[in-house]
Design an enzyme around this catalytic site. Structure first.
Site, PDB file in Angstrom:
ATOM      1  N   CYS A 250     -29.495 -24.491  -7.889  1.00 35.09           N
ATOM      2  CA  CYS A 250     -29.599 -25.939  -7.703  1.00 35.09           C
ATOM      3  C   CYS A 250     -30.557 -26.636  -8.662  1.00 35.09           C
ATOM      4  CB  CYS A 250     -30.040 -26.242  -6.275  1.00 35.09           C
ATOM      5  SG  CYS A 250     -29.047 -25.476  -4.991  1.00 35.09           S
TER       6      CYS A 250
ATOM      7  N   HIS B 110     -34.189 -32.266  -5.125  1.00 35.32           N
ATOM      8  CA  HIS B 110     -34.533 -30.882  -5.450  1.00 35.32           C
ATOM      9  C   HIS B 110     -35.075 -30.704  -6.862  1.00 35.32           C
ATOM     10  CE1 HIS B 110     -33.462 -26.384  -4.548  1.00 35.32           C
ATOM     11  NE2 HIS B 110     -34.766 -26.677  -4.435  1.00 35.32           N
TER      12      HIS B 110
END
Length: 484
Positions: free
Chosen positions: A116, A172
């Protein structure tokens, strides 16, 4: 209608090599057929509803120089073949399939990394994750690193060129107080900072509450995909005075495997989180192919709702919509015929479904097998938005604007990846790969998408050449920190 390209195979398997395809430039002239380029849909794609006849590129309507609104949508841990238009036999994704029919479906598109955070770094900066300290985390798990606010981003550069910017969903790329979308070029942020959260309670891995508006907590205990869909639909329907960029980052279908309505499963995971079980969100003892299918189909419906809101707003024609996954699929993904999953640099870890639609400038029913990866979209969107990259932070991606709008094929170049313990480089049809075994391997992807026929011994000179290219690029990146 059958394709006019005699090279189209009648085999209906998902991994049929696609025929070559040419399309005309914006002025309407016919382009020469390219070895790698925009193509007629394959028979497998036709079975999913795509047209197979060639379509000329559509000339611009109205003001030729009008800059597009940009709706950039990411799914989370979605496998390459998890959409029915990419071959999934058991998952129905009519909205994303329609989006692909209305634009270009990319068969050889890749994420910037296999997890991610580094992929998001590569998209937001247009550079290899290893250019920045935060990009070395695979993925970011604490407050020690993040995307430095001083680093130019897709959002900050487009904002400087006159765009309104917003990020809705998963960030993130670092945690408060030092890192935030609002510190890196996005005017607005609504979403979560961490890599995963429980869909109802919004609790993260360590039990922290993780839903924010700007830099302040925002309470909403409804199913997260519903909340993001609602927010995104509201944003695209606003009366915008300027062109806009919306990064819409769903967490679906990332674990935990909780679909809308699974309140009992949610309550059990919340109980475990509050009891200090840091593995609860990972949900290793839960999920199923059926539950995963439910989540992917919910993602498709949610994107369909946002696209309907965009159409109601009257901005559909002048909005470039792009959809992809942030990396390859996880435990329940359908990746056939690719090998590997998320975290691996095998094809299944980095090749991702990717579709692009821009009705005012790009015709539909097109398929491209041009190898591209996340930093290319950064460069492309900056050019289309009239923004200049910062020369002090050279981009590693190339703009595909000329390819999409004027049939100007990019020169063959190397696509580079690096994660701890693995390396990969793609040049044309060839891929150099070294996994955790330490053995150098060479695969010809046009004949072996599954990476099973190692050609290293048969092509030693090519292997050496690609390895040397990988090592040259790697030498210019930051080294991984040593374990303490």
């Amino acid at each position: 209608m059958p394709s006019r390209d005699s090279n189209v195979s009648t085999d209906k398997s998902p991994d049929v090599p696609l025929s070559r395809r040419a399309f005309t430039a914006a002025v309407g002239a016919t382009a020469a057929t390219a070895a790698v380029g925009i193509q007629a849909a394959s028979p497998a794609a036709a079975a999913a509803g795509e047209a197979t006849r060639e379509q000329p590129f559509r000339a611009a309507r109205g003001k030729h120089a009008r800059r597009p609104n940009i709706l950039f949508i990411l799914g989370d841990d979605l496998g390459w073949a998890d959409l029915s238009s990419y071959g999934a036999p058991h998952i129905r994704t009519p909205n994303l399939d329609a989006l692909a029919r209305q634009g270009v479906r990319f068969t050889d598109a890749y994420s910037g990394s296999a997890t991610c955070s580094p992929t998001r770094f590569s998209l937001y900066t247009g550079r290899y994750p290893g250019r920045t300290k935060g990009g070395l985390a695979e993925p970011i798990a604490d407050k020690s690193v993040g995307l430095e606010p001083t680093h130019p981003t897709l959002a900050s550069l487009l904002r400087g060129a006159g765009y309104s910017t917003a990020l809705i969903g998963k960030w993130h790329c670092g945690y408060l107080p030092d890192y935030s979308p609002t510190k890196s070029g996005w005017d607005e942020f609504f979403g979560n900072f961490g890599g995963a959260l429980e869909y109802y309670s919004k609790l993260g891995l360590a039990g922290e509450y993780d839903l924010y508006e700007g830099d302040a907590e925002y309470k909403d205990l409804r199913y997260y995909t519903r909340v993001l869909t609602e927010r995104a639909s509201e944003y695209v329907q606003r009366d915008h005075e300027k062109p806009w960029l919306l990064n819409l980052n769903f967490t679906t279908p990332h674990w935990p495997w909780i679909a809308d309505g699974d309140t009992e499963a949610s309550a059990e995971i919340v109980r475990r989180i509050k009891a200090g079980d840091r593995s609860a969100l990972w949900n290793a003892d839960g999920g199923s192919v059926e539950k995963y299918t439910e989540m992917v189909e919910d993602l498709d419906r949610s994107i369909g709702q946002v696209l309907k809101a965009l159409k109601r707003s009257g901005q559909e024609e002048d909005t470039l919509v792009f959809f992809a996954s942030d990396n390859g699929g996880e435990r329940f993904s359908y990746n056939w015929p690719l090998s590997g999953n998320k975290s691996s640099l095998q094809e299944g870890g980095i090749r991702v479904p990717s579709v692009l639609r821009w009705p005012a400038r790009i015709n539909g029913n097109q398929v491209s097998d041009l190898p591209v990866f996340s930093p290319d979209w950064t460069a492309t969107l900056l050019e289309l938005g009239g923004a200049r990259p910062d020369p002090a932070y050279a981009l590693d991606g190339v703009s595909l604007a000329g390819y999409l709008l004027r049939d100007e094929r990019p020169k063959e170049r190397d696509l580079f990846w690096r994660v701890r313990g693995e390396r990969a480089l793609r040049r044309g049809d060839w891929k150099y790969y070294r996994g955790k075994s330490g053995a150098d391997q060479l695969f010809q992807l046009s004949e072996d998408q599954r990476e099973q026929a190692d050609r290293a011994k048969a092509e030693p000179e090519l292997l050496a050449e690609l390895r040397a290219s990988w090592e040259k690029t790697n030498a210019g990146l930051l080294p991984y920190p040593t374990a303490s």
